[in-house]
Design an enzyme around this catalytic site. Structure first.
Site, mmCIF file in Angstrom:
data_model
loop_
_atom_site.group_PDB
_atom_site.id
_atom_site.type_symbol
_atom_site.label_atom_id
_atom_site.label_comp_id
_atom_site.label_asym_id
_atom_site.label_seq_id
_atom_site.Cartn_x
_atom_site.Cartn_y
_atom_site.Cartn_z
ATOM 1 N N HIS A 178 -91.391 49.512 1.939
ATOM 2 C CA HIS A 178 -92.827 49.193 1.919
ATOM 3 C C HIS A 178 -93.631 50.448 1.665
ATOM 4 O O HIS A 178 -93.177 51.565 1.929
ATOM 5 C CB HIS A 178 -93.228 48.480 3.212
ATOM 6 C CG HIS A 178 -92.963 47.005 3.118
ATOM 7 N ND1 HIS A 178 -93.938 46.109 2.784
ATOM 8 C CD2 HIS A 178 -91.810 46.292 3.260
ATOM 9 C CE1 HIS A 178 -93.402 44.896 2.728
ATOM 10 N NE2 HIS A 178 -92.109 44.971 3.019
ATOM 11 N N HIS A 196 -105.702 69.361 -23.258
ATOM 12 C CA HIS A 196 -104.579 68.421 -23.211
ATOM 13 C C HIS A 196 -104.377 67.756 -24.573
ATOM 14 O O HIS A 196 -103.267 67.675 -25.087
ATOM 15 C CB HIS A 196 -104.848 67.328 -22.161
ATOM 16 C CG HIS A 196 -104.723 67.824 -20.753
ATOM 17 N ND1 HIS A 196 -103.894 67.235 -19.842
ATOM 18 C CD2 HIS A 196 -105.311 68.851 -20.118
ATOM 19 C CE1 HIS A 196 -103.985 67.879 -18.694
ATOM 20 N NE2 HIS A 196 -104.846 68.866 -18.838
HETATM 21 C C1 HCA Z 1 -90.066 39.662 5.517
HETATM 22 C C2 HCA Z 1 -89.523 41.028 5.872
HETATM 23 C C3 HCA Z 1 -88.930 41.839 4.764
HETATM 24 C C4 HCA Z 1 -87.479 41.490 4.492
HETATM 25 C C5 HCA Z 1 -86.796 42.395 3.520
HETATM 26 C C6 HCA Z 1 -85.389 41.987 3.107
HETATM 27 C C7 HCA Z 1 -89.050 43.314 5.244
HETATM 28 O O1 HCA Z 1 -91.194 39.568 4.996
HETATM 29 O O2 HCA Z 1 -89.413 38.671 5.793
HETATM 30 O O3 HCA Z 1 -84.981 40.831 3.298
HETATM 31 O O4 HCA Z 1 -84.693 42.832 2.565
HETATM 32 O O5 HCA Z 1 -89.828 44.061 4.673
HETATM 33 O O6 HCA Z 1 -88.389 43.631 6.232
HETATM 34 O O7 HCA Z 1 -89.683 41.700 3.582
HETATM 35 CU CU CU Z 2 -90.754 43.369 2.914
#
Ligand code: HCA
Ligand code: CU
Length: 464
Positions: free
Chosen positions: A201, A293
């Protein structure tokens, strides 16, 4: 800088249809999901996470229809570690089920309300059940990067024993650094026999860096979404990961020249417009501006480009505005068949610099300036402000609000209305001159999804 930091095959899993649809404000129709899945398959994506069929009826229908498309990619359904969820997912005839369970203290305590032993039991049972139906299984230790290390290894071992051949180690809240991720994946890959997936993320803007670090540490699968869509700030974008793998590591994954088309399609379906400075897919990603540039790029693009735009099927662009130098102007005018001597050219550059509010001179504007300077065909200045009403018709498959949002970013556009009738959007424009107005109109017409425009000049205005 091409050192062999990753010496194994890398598979990309696209989760635009699952994680991407979890982005605030986003919902895809079943047909839109099918269109995205087909394009992803065309570009050679390895795995498509199509959705969690237990969430809603339309998601289940989309997962089922994508599974039936006969795509080359492996199709996955996401689901909780529950037998009933697994059965429902299996009924969609997917190739693989991704069973997830939160493993961190916080998830165990506040979400699942189960102790560690019970968590292991739920995961093992769900995996065994899926395996008994002949399905391949990935286990996801949700919130893995905040999970106690010993427990993480333990539950992953149990998932492996129950029959999972891939395990996802997500950085669910985006708090890792590349070094930490690399070390974690190195330890896990040394202790497990399964293939490991990374799912990063972007809460601290490190999703792409962390994804690449996980691959360096031993992950063989990387989760991505088109345009980086996902919960909160999203996850690592397909464009960044795939292009970085090629440019930095010399690893081929998908057909990179399909990225712009896929990105635009997802922009339309999601209504989320990437900002111009977004790497690879943003409007400005291959646009050069400052005189120094541009002079460099005109001499040899490698001076200011780490990789050429045609790698992903795009073209470089050069902005002519107050930052412009003589090289850019003469190159553009020469291309237009206008040749000026050096003094005249210097005057054109000076004239451009004297109009600091114009953000982009079009070809016609440059010719106009050249004509003024050479005295061949003097253009009359239009000193008074011009007010115009512009009506815009959008392509039928375009999200009107996405275009309206873009229009709001123009300083000269005073009001933006989404309207009914023959046109979709109406805006009022305050321009300094016809040159200025023409420039705005040109820029509006260049926006993808704008089909037709109609401009009305205001002749008289009655204040009420
Ligand atoms: C979710 C969580 C998930 C799962 C990622 C994965 C996360 O929204 O259910 O299955 O690899 O970020 O942990 O997206
Ligand atoms: Cu996720």
């Amino acid at each position: 800088m091409k050192k062999k930091l990753i010496d194994h095959k890398v598979l990309l899993l696209d989760t635009t249809l699952r994680e991407g649809e979890q982005a605030p404000g986003v919902t895809f129709t079943v047909e839109e999901k099918l269109a995205i899945a087909r394009k992803l398959d065309e570009m050679g994506i390895h795995m498509i996470e199509a959705g969690d069929p237990n969430v809603s009826g339309d998601i289940k229908e989309a997962v089922r229809r994508i599974s039936k498309e006969g795509l080359k990619a492996e199709i996955l359904a996401h689901c909780r570690a529950r037998i009933s969820d697994v059965e429902n997912a299996a009924s969609c005839e997917v190739d693989r089920i991704a069973i997830f369970l939160g493993t961190s203290e916080s998830h165990l305590k506040y979400k699942i309300r189960k102790d560690k032993n019970k968590a292991i039991e739920l995961v093992s049972q769900a995996i065994e059940h899926a395996r008994s139906q002949g399905l391949k299984v990935r286990f996801t230790a949700e919130d893995a990067t905040r999970t106690d290390n010993e427990f993480l290894f333990n539950i992953c071992k149990k998932a492996q024993e129950a029959g999972a051949d891939r395990i996802s180690i997500p950085d669910t809240v985006g708090i890792m650094s590349p070094n930490n991720v690399k070390e974690l994946f190195r330890d896990l890959s040394n202790n497990l026999k399964v293939e490991l997936d990374t799912h990063c993320h972007n809460d601290l803007g490190m999703a792409t860096a962390n994804t690449l670090a996980a691959l360096e540490g031993g992950a063989t699968g990387a989760h991505v979404t088109i345009n980086g869509l996902g919960e909160r700030s999203g996850i690592a974008p397909l464009s960044e990961v795939a292009v970085a793998l090629k440019v930095v590591y010399d690893i081929e994954t998908v057909a990179l020249d399909k990225i712009p088309e896929l990105s635009l399609m997802t922009e339309r379906f999601s209504g989320i417009v990437p900002s111009p400075n977004t790497p690879i897919i943003g409007e400005s990603a291959f646009t050069h501006k400052a005189g120094i540039h541009v002079a460099g790029v005109l001499a040899n693009p490698s001076t200011y480009e780490g990789f050429p735009p045609d790698l992903i099927g795009r073209q470089r662009d050069i902005i002519i505005d107050k930052y412009t130098g003589i090289h850019a102007v003469s190159s553009r005018l020469n291309r237009l068949g206008v040749s000026l001597d050096e003094t005249q050219m210097t005057k054109v550059v000076k004239a451009i610099k004297e109009r600091p509010t114009v953000t982009r001179f079009r070809d016609a504007d440059l010719i106009g300036l050249a004509e003024q300077i050479t005295g061949k065909n003097l253009q009359a200045e239009v000193p008074t402000k011009i007010e115009a009403i512009l009506r815009i018709k959008c392509e039928s498959n375009v999200y009107t609000t996405a275009i309206a949002r873009r229009l709001r970013a123009f300083k000269t556009i005073k009001k933006v209305y989404e309207v009914t009738g023959n046109y979709d959007i109406e805006v009022t424009i305050d321009a300094d001159s016809t040159v200025d107005l023409n420039q705005i109109l040109e820029r509006i017409r260049e926006i993808d999804g704008v089909r037709a425009t109609e401009t009305q000049l205001v002749l008289k205005k009655f204040e009420t």
